[in-house]
Design a protein around this motif. Structure first.
Motif, PDB file in Angstrom:
ATOM      1  N   ASP A 194     -42.578  10.540 -41.904  1.00 57.69           N
ATOM      2  CA  ASP A 194     -42.009  11.360 -42.962  1.00 57.69           C
ATOM      3  C   ASP A 194     -40.536  11.036 -43.178  1.00 57.69           C
ATOM      4  OD1 ASP A 194     -44.419  12.669 -43.316  1.00 57.69           O
ATOM      5  OD2 ASP A 194     -43.979  14.084 -41.703  1.00 57.69           O
ATOM      6  N   ASP A 195     -39.861  10.611 -42.121  1.00 59.96           N
ATOM      7  CA  ASP A 195     -38.465  10.187 -42.226  1.00 59.96           C
ATOM      8  C   ASP A 195     -38.223   9.112 -41.172  1.00 59.96           C
ATOM      9  OD1 ASP A 195     -38.018  11.507 -39.721  1.00 59.96           O
ATOM     10  OD2 ASP A 195     -37.859  13.410 -40.817  1.00 59.96           O
ATOM     11  N   ASN A 196     -36.983   8.744 -41.001  1.00 60.09           N
ATOM     12  CA  ASN A 196     -36.663   7.681 -40.058  1.00 60.09           C
ATOM     13  C   ASN A 196     -36.264   8.210 -38.680  1.00 60.09           C
ATOM     14  OD1 ASN A 196     -37.150   6.052 -42.165  1.00 60.09           O
ATOM     15  ND2 ASN A 196     -35.066   5.246 -42.393  1.00 60.09           N
ATOM     16  N   SER A 197     -36.587   9.440 -38.378  1.00 60.51           N
ATOM     17  CA  SER A 197     -36.175  10.025 -37.105  1.00 60.51           C
ATOM     18  C   SER A 197     -37.030   9.559 -35.938  1.00 60.51           C
ATOM     19  CB  SER A 197     -36.210  11.557 -37.195  1.00 60.51           C
ATOM     20  OG  SER A 197     -37.551  11.995 -37.453  1.00 60.51           O
ATOM     21  N   GLN A 198     -38.242   9.077 -36.215  1.00 60.64           N
ATOM     22  CA  GLN A 198     -39.131   8.651 -35.140  1.00 60.64           C
ATOM     23  C   GLN A 198     -38.810   7.212 -34.752  1.00 60.64           C
ATOM     24  OE1 GLN A 198     -43.322   9.899 -35.324  1.00 60.64           O
ATOM     25  NE2 GLN A 198     -42.860  10.629 -37.389  1.00 60.64           N
ATOM     26  N   SER A 199     -38.395   7.029 -33.516  1.00 61.01           N
ATOM     27  CA  SER A 199     -38.080   5.679 -33.047  1.00 61.01           C
ATOM     28  C   SER A 199     -39.319   4.957 -32.549  1.00 61.01           C
ATOM     29  CB  SER A 199     -37.040   5.741 -31.928  1.00 61.01           C
ATOM     30  OG  SER A 199     -35.823   6.281 -32.396  1.00 61.01           O
ATOM     31  N   GLU A 239     -35.939  -1.173 -33.623  1.00 57.33           N
ATOM     32  CA  GLU A 239     -35.158  -2.183 -32.909  1.00 57.33           C
ATOM     33  C   GLU A 239     -33.935  -1.584 -32.218  1.00 57.33           C
ATOM     34  OE1 GLU A 239     -34.209  -5.366 -35.520  1.00 57.33           O
ATOM     35  OE2 GLU A 239     -36.250  -6.186 -35.510  1.00 57.33           O
ATOM     36  N   ASN A 240     -33.420  -0.472 -32.744  1.00 55.83           N
ATOM     37  CA  ASN A 240     -32.252   0.162 -32.128  1.00 55.83           C
ATOM     38  C   ASN A 240     -32.629   1.358 -31.255  1.00 55.83           C
ATOM     39  OD1 ASN A 240     -33.105   1.864 -34.123  1.00 55.83           O
ATOM     40  ND2 ASN A 240     -31.099   2.079 -35.119  1.00 55.83           N
ATOM     41  N   ALA A 241     -33.932   1.471 -30.895  1.00 56.26           N
ATOM     42  CA  ALA A 241     -34.367   2.596 -30.066  1.00 56.26           C
ATOM     43  C   ALA A 241     -33.850   2.415 -28.645  1.00 56.26           C
ATOM     44  CB  ALA A 241     -35.889   2.688 -30.058  1.00 56.26           C
ATOM     45  N   ARG A 298     -44.405  -8.218 -34.504  1.00 58.44           N
ATOM     46  CA  ARG A 298     -44.035  -8.583 -35.863  1.00 58.44           C
ATOM     47  C   ARG A 298     -42.875  -7.694 -36.307  1.00 58.44           C
ATOM     48  NH1 ARG A 298     -46.974  -7.706 -41.565  1.00 58.44           N
ATOM     49  NH2 ARG A 298     -47.370  -5.682 -40.627  1.00 58.44           N
ATOM     50  N   ARG A 299     -41.865  -8.274 -36.928  1.00 61.90           N
ATOM     51  CA  ARG A 299     -40.720  -7.514 -37.426  1.00 61.90           C
ATOM     52  C   ARG A 299     -41.018  -6.984 -38.826  1.00 61.90           C
ATOM     53  NH1 ARG A 299     -36.136 -11.837 -36.958  1.00 61.90           N
ATOM     54  NH2 ARG A 299     -37.899 -13.123 -37.598  1.00 61.90           N
ATOM     55  N   VAL A 300     -40.855  -5.696 -39.008  1.00 66.12           N
ATOM     56  CA  VAL A 300     -41.117  -5.061 -40.296  1.00 66.12           C
ATOM     57  C   VAL A 300     -39.970  -4.120 -40.628  1.00 66.12           C
ATOM     58  CG1 VAL A 300     -43.623  -5.201 -40.020  1.00 66.12           C
ATOM     59  CG2 VAL A 300     -42.413  -3.158 -39.255  1.00 66.12           C
ATOM     60  N   THR A 301     -39.897  -3.754 -41.902  1.00 64.89           N
ATOM     61  CA  THR A 301     -38.892  -2.812 -42.370  1.00 64.89           C
ATOM     62  C   THR A 301     -39.596  -1.620 -42.994  1.00 64.89           C
ATOM     63  OG1 THR A 301     -37.332  -4.608 -42.807  1.00 64.89           O
ATOM     64  CG2 THR A 301     -36.890  -2.485 -43.847  1.00 64.89           C
ATOM     65  N   ILE A 302     -39.287  -0.424 -42.511  1.00 67.50           N
ATOM     66  CA  ILE A 302     -39.897   0.800 -43.030  1.00 67.50           C
ATOM     67  C   ILE A 302     -38.775   1.703 -43.533  1.00 67.50           C
ATOM     68  CG2 ILE A 302     -41.352   2.789 -42.515  1.00 67.50           C
ATOM     69  CD1 ILE A 302     -42.573   1.187 -40.240  1.00 67.50           C
ATOM     70  N   ARG A 303     -38.721   1.822 -44.853  1.00 64.71           N
ATOM     71  CA  ARG A 303     -37.699   2.650 -45.501  1.00 64.71           C
ATOM     72  C   ARG A 303     -36.287   2.308 -45.003  1.00 64.71           C
ATOM     73  NH1 ARG A 303     -41.827   6.447 -44.415  1.00 64.71           N
ATOM     74  NH2 ARG A 303     -42.909   7.118 -46.298  1.00 64.71           N
ATOM     75  N   GLY A 304     -36.019   1.006 -44.957  1.00 62.14           N
ATOM     76  CA  GLY A 304     -34.690   0.534 -44.604  1.00 62.14           C
ATOM     77  C   GLY A 304     -34.420   0.425 -43.118  1.00 62.14           C
ATOM     78  N   ARG A 305     -35.329   0.866 -42.265  1.00 58.31           N
ATOM     79  CA  ARG A 305     -35.115   0.789 -40.827  1.00 58.31           C
ATOM     80  C   ARG A 305     -35.988  -0.306 -40.230  1.00 58.31           C
ATOM     81  NH1 ARG A 305     -35.338   5.913 -36.544  1.00 58.31           N
ATOM     82  NH2 ARG A 305     -34.372   4.810 -34.794  1.00 58.31           N
ATOM     83  N   ARG A 306     -35.405  -1.110 -39.347  1.00 55.93           N
ATOM     84  CA  ARG A 306     -36.111  -2.249 -38.768  1.00 55.93           C
ATOM     85  C   ARG A 306     -36.926  -1.795 -37.565  1.00 55.93           C
ATOM     86  NH1 ARG A 306     -33.660  -7.113 -40.183  1.00 55.93           N
ATOM     87  NH2 ARG A 306     -35.398  -8.113 -39.116  1.00 55.93           N
ATOM     88  N   TYR A 307     -38.187  -2.241 -37.544  1.00 56.78           N
ATOM     89  CA  TYR A 307     -39.105  -1.912 -36.447  1.00 56.78           C
ATOM     90  C   TYR A 307     -39.762  -3.183 -35.931  1.00 56.78           C
ATOM     91  CZ  TYR A 307     -39.054   3.150 -37.386  1.00 56.78           C
ATOM     92  OH  TYR A 307     -38.685   4.467 -37.535  1.00 56.78           O
ATOM     93  N   ALA A 308     -40.218  -3.120 -34.699  1.00 55.71           N
ATOM     94  CA  ALA A 308     -41.119  -4.136 -34.143  1.00 55.71           C
ATOM     95  C   ALA A 308     -42.521  -3.541 -34.136  1.00 55.71           C
ATOM     96  CB  ALA A 308     -40.690  -4.523 -32.736  1.00 55.71           C
TER      97      ALA A 308
END
Length: 454
Positions: free
Chosen positions: A133-138, A166-168, A206-216
């Protein structure tokens, strides 16, 4: 010597090989490494190598089934995609793969990646995940489907992934993964669906971007399902336990804890097809027709081959044979069937070929669309569609006589059967030849014994 030559030839023919795709690519194109296996019914597990500066992405599996000289031929192809982050020349070192207890070796090669207009897409994918729902979940576990509503027998994709920002500020590792995955799949797999599993033998980052935040993204499972009933699909919430490392208050003191991550339930609505006499039998998807005649001009009684190939997106393995309109003008024999199916997360595509022997019996010009057509439900148009032959066969010459053999129509294989004399004795030449051969062998054996005794 002949025996061992045959065994060696068969071993070479049926062996597995490693094949490369194109070696001159742009950044938005993948470099492909494939393992090709012949005469293997089940798809083996293949773990492709890690290649420096190249990122593993999707995997696909293709199976080809055909009949050659009355023998079933199966070819399995497993393909791994590799993407480059920046343009340049990349050396693919030699490597070995273990496939079905055999070691396959590949020579080193060079691959060139050039710039493209979409370089950003080579480094990260912009994905939409409904669980966030937002970017709060790392860190979160996601069960995704590519469709929320499908028709019966229309495919939809299911993907299970763990996402870690990635910044978790956390360190974690998988805990009893195989045991947990089997329990998750047992809970998730819908019983009223046909499954086409892509096969995930290893967890690929795999590197992905979810609503501007970078995730693995760590993909654990992907498949396509085809509902065979109109019951809605419910994918319940599932749990994945991970070992999380926490730093204690004291210096150099670490503690590992088991932490659970849960996905949100997902639903897929299954719709019934509109009313139609063949509603429960037709294929569902997007298809097109390719056809070929071995000859456009023939004489009555001369056999020709007619290929009716259905290709497109859908459950290729379940495609039914085309509807054949019977006629006294033709003898149409049951077809030889072959198929090629490529399975990936995005779709199941392929082709199914029906190869007919056709024997015309009358002079004239015959549009084959009168005799060959295939009805399916087009999901793009949301209505029924028909693939109809556009070929035309010209038959020139005297009509096929009634004394010729046929399997259908007024002239049949058993015509005038009652006029045949079943009381006449026949001579079994095969049995006579067998008896004479046995006598000759016996004479030679007796002669050999007599010579040795003497």
């Amino acid at each position: 010597m002949c025996f061992f030559s045959i065994v060696r030839a068969q071993t070479l023919e049926n062996g597995a090989t490693i094949e490369y795709g194109s070696k001159n690519l742009t950044l938005d194109q993948p470099f492909l490494i494939s393992v090709v296996l012949r005469d293997v019914e089940t798809r083996p597990s293949v773990i492709f190598p890690e290649i420096k500066d190249l990122e593993k992405r999707s995997k696909s599996a293709t199976s080809s089934v055909s009949t050659v000289d009355g023998r079933k031929v199966v070819i399995q192809t497993i393909t791994q995609e590799y993407y480059a982050v920046k343009p340049g020349n990349y050396l693919i070192p030699e490597f070995t793969l273990n496939v079905n207890n055999a070691r396959l070796r590949s020579e080193e090669t060079m691959v060139v990646f050039a710039k493209s207009g979409e370089e950003e897409g080579a480094t990260a994918d912009n994905v939409e995940v409904g669980e966030v729902d937002d970017n709060s979940q790392s860190v979160f576990l996601s069960v995704q489907t590519d469709k929320k509503e499908v028709y019966i027998r229309q495919g939809f994709a299911v993907r299970i992934s763990l996402y870690i920002a990635e910044n978790a500020p956390v360190e974690m590792e998988f805990y009893r993964f195989n045991e947990q995955l089997q329990a998750i799949l047992k809970t998730l797999r819908p019983v009223n669906c046909w499954e086409e599993n892509v096969g995930v033998e290893e967890i690929i980052k795999r590197r992905v971007t979810i609503r501007g935040r970078r995730y693995a993204e760590y993909n654990m499972y992907q498949a396509r399902f085809f509902p065979i009933t109109t019951e809605d699909i419910r994918l319940p919430s599932v749990k994945l336990d991970m070992l999380v490392t926490e730093n204690g208050g004291a210096v150099n003191v670490e503690k590992k804890l088991v932490k659970s991550f849960r996905s949100r339930p997902v639903g897929v609505v299954v719709r019934q097809l509109p009313d139609h006499p063949l509603r429960d039998l037709v294929a569902v998807g997007q298809y097109s027709l390719r056809e070929r005649l071995s000859s456009d001009l023939v004489y009555p009684g001369e056999s020709i081959r007619y290929m009716f190939k259905v290709e497109g997106v859908g459950n290729i393995a379940a495609i039914p044979a085309p509807i054949i309109q019977s006629s006294s003008s033709f003898d149409i024999y049951p077809p030889e069937v072959s198929q090629v199916v490529k399975r990936s997360y995005e779709s199941v595509i392929g082709e199914k070929t029906f190869d007919y022997f056709v024997v015309p019996r009358k002079d004239g010009e015959f549009p084959l669309g009168r005799y060959f057509h295939w009805i399916y439900f087009n999901v793009e148009k949301a209505n029924y569609d028909t693939l109809r032959s556009a070929a035309s066969l010209e038959v020139r010459g005297e009509d096929y006589k009634l004394t010729n053999l046929s399997l259908s129509g007024p002239s049949g294989l058993y015509d005038n059967l009652e006029a045949l004399d079943s009381g006449r004795e026949t001579i079994d030449y095969k049995k006579i030849l067998k008896d004479l051969t046995n006598i000759v062998i016996l004479v030679l054996l007796v002669t050999m014994i007599w010579v040795f005794r003497k």
